[in-house]
Design a protein around this motif. Structure first.
Motif, PDB file in Angstrom:
ATOM      1  N   SER A 136       0.839  -1.199   0.000  1.00 21.35           N
ATOM      2  CA  SER A 136       0.000   0.000   0.000  1.00 21.35           C
ATOM      3  C   SER A 136       0.874   1.249   0.000  1.00 21.35           C
ATOM      4  O   SER A 136       2.050   1.197   0.376  1.00 21.35           O
ATOM      5  N   VAL A 137       0.297   2.353  -0.443  1.00 21.65           N
ATOM      6  CA  VAL A 137       0.975   3.647  -0.430  1.00 21.65           C
ATOM      7  C   VAL A 137      -0.003   4.654   0.164  1.00 21.65           C
ATOM      8  O   VAL A 137      -1.101   4.841  -0.356  1.00 21.65           O
ATOM      9  N   SER A 138       0.406   5.308   1.256  1.00 22.67           N
ATOM     10  CA  SER A 138      -0.504   6.242   1.924  1.00 22.67           C
ATOM     11  C   SER A 138       0.283   7.222   2.781  1.00 22.67           C
ATOM     12  O   SER A 138       1.209   6.818   3.496  1.00 22.67           O
ATOM     13  N   GLY A 139      -0.093   8.508   2.701  1.00 22.43           N
ATOM     14  CA  GLY A 139       0.521   9.516   3.561  1.00 22.43           C
ATOM     15  C   GLY A 139       2.018   9.620   3.418  1.00 22.43           C
ATOM     16  O   GLY A 139       2.725   9.868   4.408  1.00 22.43           O
ATOM     17  N   GLY A 140       2.520   9.423   2.217  1.00 21.71           N
ATOM     18  CA  GLY A 140       3.959   9.532   1.996  1.00 21.71           C
ATOM     19  C   GLY A 140       4.752   8.329   2.479  1.00 21.71           C
ATOM     20  O   GLY A 140       5.981   8.386   2.584  1.00 21.71           O
ATOM     21  N   ARG A 141       4.023   7.244   2.777  1.00 21.24           N
ATOM     22  CA  ARG A 141       4.709   6.039   3.247  1.00 21.24           C
ATOM     23  C   ARG A 141       4.337   4.833   2.384  1.00 21.24           C
ATOM     24  O   ARG A 141       3.203   4.719   1.922  1.00 21.24           O
ATOM     25  N   VAL A 142       5.299   3.968   2.194  1.00 17.61           N
ATOM     26  CA  VAL A 142       5.114   2.774   1.372  1.00 17.61           C
ATOM     27  C   VAL A 142       5.229   1.543   2.273  1.00 17.61           C
ATOM     28  O   VAL A 142       6.198   1.397   3.014  1.00 17.61           O
ATOM     29  N   LYS A 143       4.240   0.666   2.202  1.00 16.93           N
ATOM     30  CA  LYS A 143       4.279  -0.581   2.957  1.00 16.93           C
ATOM     31  C   LYS A 143       4.810  -1.663   2.024  1.00 16.93           C
ATOM     32  O   LYS A 143       4.167  -2.006   1.030  1.00 16.93           O
ATOM     33  N   VAL A 144       5.998  -2.156   2.327  1.00 12.58           N
ATOM     34  CA  VAL A 144       6.669  -3.134   1.464  1.00 12.58           C
ATOM     35  C   VAL A 144       6.670  -4.503   2.142  1.00 12.58           C
ATOM     36  O   VAL A 144       7.072  -4.643   3.294  1.00 12.58           O
ATOM     37  N   ASP A 145       6.215  -5.502   1.414  1.00 18.64           N
ATOM     38  CA  ASP A 145       6.137  -6.878   1.920  1.00 18.64           C
ATOM     39  C   ASP A 145       7.214  -7.714   1.249  1.00 18.64           C
ATOM     40  O   ASP A 145       7.201  -7.919   0.044  1.00 18.64           O
ATOM     41  N   TYR A 146       8.170  -8.204   2.051  1.00 17.99           N
ATOM     42  CA  TYR A 146       9.265  -9.012   1.527  1.00 17.99           C
ATOM     43  C   TYR A 146       8.976 -10.515   1.632  1.00 17.99           C
ATOM     44  O   TYR A 146       9.814 -11.333   1.266  1.00 17.99           O
ATOM     45  N   ASN A 147       7.800 -10.883   2.144  1.00 18.51           N
ATOM     46  CA  ASN A 147       7.424 -12.295   2.176  1.00 18.51           C
ATOM     47  C   ASN A 147       7.290 -12.826   0.747  1.00 18.51           C
ATOM     48  O   ASN A 147       6.951 -12.076  -0.176  1.00 18.51           O
ATOM     49  N   ALA A 148       7.546 -14.112   0.564  1.00 17.04           N
ATOM     50  CA  ALA A 148       7.280 -14.736  -0.739  1.00 17.04           C
ATOM     51  C   ALA A 148       5.788 -14.604  -1.028  1.00 17.04           C
ATOM     52  O   ALA A 148       4.965 -14.696  -0.112  1.00 17.04           O
ATOM     53  N   PRO A 149       5.405 -14.353  -2.296  1.00 21.19           N
ATOM     54  CA  PRO A 149       3.987 -14.161  -2.632  1.00 21.19           C
ATOM     55  C   PRO A 149       3.074 -15.290  -2.150  1.00 21.19           C
ATOM     56  O   PRO A 149       1.916 -15.050  -1.826  1.00 21.19           O
TER      57      PRO A 149
END
Length: 228
Positions: free
Chosen positions: A119-132
């Protein structure tokens, strides 16, 4: 003859999630039907060395004891598939750390790790490094098309799948010389790749010496000379 660890086999399979959706298959028609077709992928039985980590652990374990021609279905729990999802593998990063626009679903690299933008919100990016597929229960339907017994056929299958369709080699007793395709010589991943291939050739195809040969001619540098 029952399949054991270290055997070379050709395997057709289809992997599904609990809702029945297909996430991987060796069947081209099915891939197109399911909307997961990849033009760069070859849809044909996969050559693997059983127990070497080519496939998820749960599927490879189920192959042991089977025979050529067998069909089976196996359900693989997360711990024997792509692992459990971990909250420690999710990170919040400022959008300022990235060049250009970042959007949900995009694959990005940050701090040397590949992840998906959740997700991208409020100038922040939530990055998920888990395998899909982490945390997912998987079901594989498969057929063992062939067990490869001949040493030269093992070598051809391995090089075709992991070096090049047209990989050339010379075999003399327990020594193999492999001509490295030019497109691989500048590939950083090839440094690791060739060591892995050599390991399989020694451990599973009976080789005692593996030689990779890279050949260049003046024709390879003509375009460079013209640019100068």
């Amino acid at each position: 003859m029952a399949i054991k660890k270290g055997d070379f086999i050709r395997l057709s399979f289809t992997g599904k999630l609990e809702d029945g959706s297909v996430f991987d298959t060796t069947d081209e028609a099915l891939a197109k039907q399911q909307g997961i077709y990849d033009e760069e992928k070859k849809y044909e039985p996969m050559t693997i060395i059983v127990g070497s980590g080519f496939l998820v652990e749960g599927l490879e374990e189920d192959l042991i004891g089977k025979e050529a021609g067998d069909r089976a279905v196996v359900t693989v729990p997360p711990e024997k598939g792509y692992g459990e999802r971990s909250l420690d593998a999710i990170e919040i990063v400022s959008t300022k750390k990235f060049e250009g626009k970042v959007e949900p679903g995009q694959m990005i690299e940050y701090n040397g790790k590949l992840g998906f933008v959740e997700s991208v919100s409020g100038g922040r990016v939530k990055v998920d490094y888990n395998a899909p597929l982490a945390g997912k229960k998987l079901t594989y339907e498969y057929k063992i098309e062939e067990v490869i017994e001949d040493r030269e056929e093992k070598i051809k299958a391995l090089l075709k799948g992991y070096v090049s369709e047209d990989a050339e080699f010379k075999l003399k007793e327990d020594t193999i010389k492999i001509e490295v395709p030019k497109e691989l010589t500048m590939d950083e991943s090839w440094i690791v790749g060739k060591a892995l291939i050599a390991r399989f050739l020694v451990g599973s195809a009976g080789m005692k010496k593996v030689i990779f040969r890279e050949t260049f001619t003046e024709d390879d540098f003509k375009d460079d000379d013209q640019e100068e």
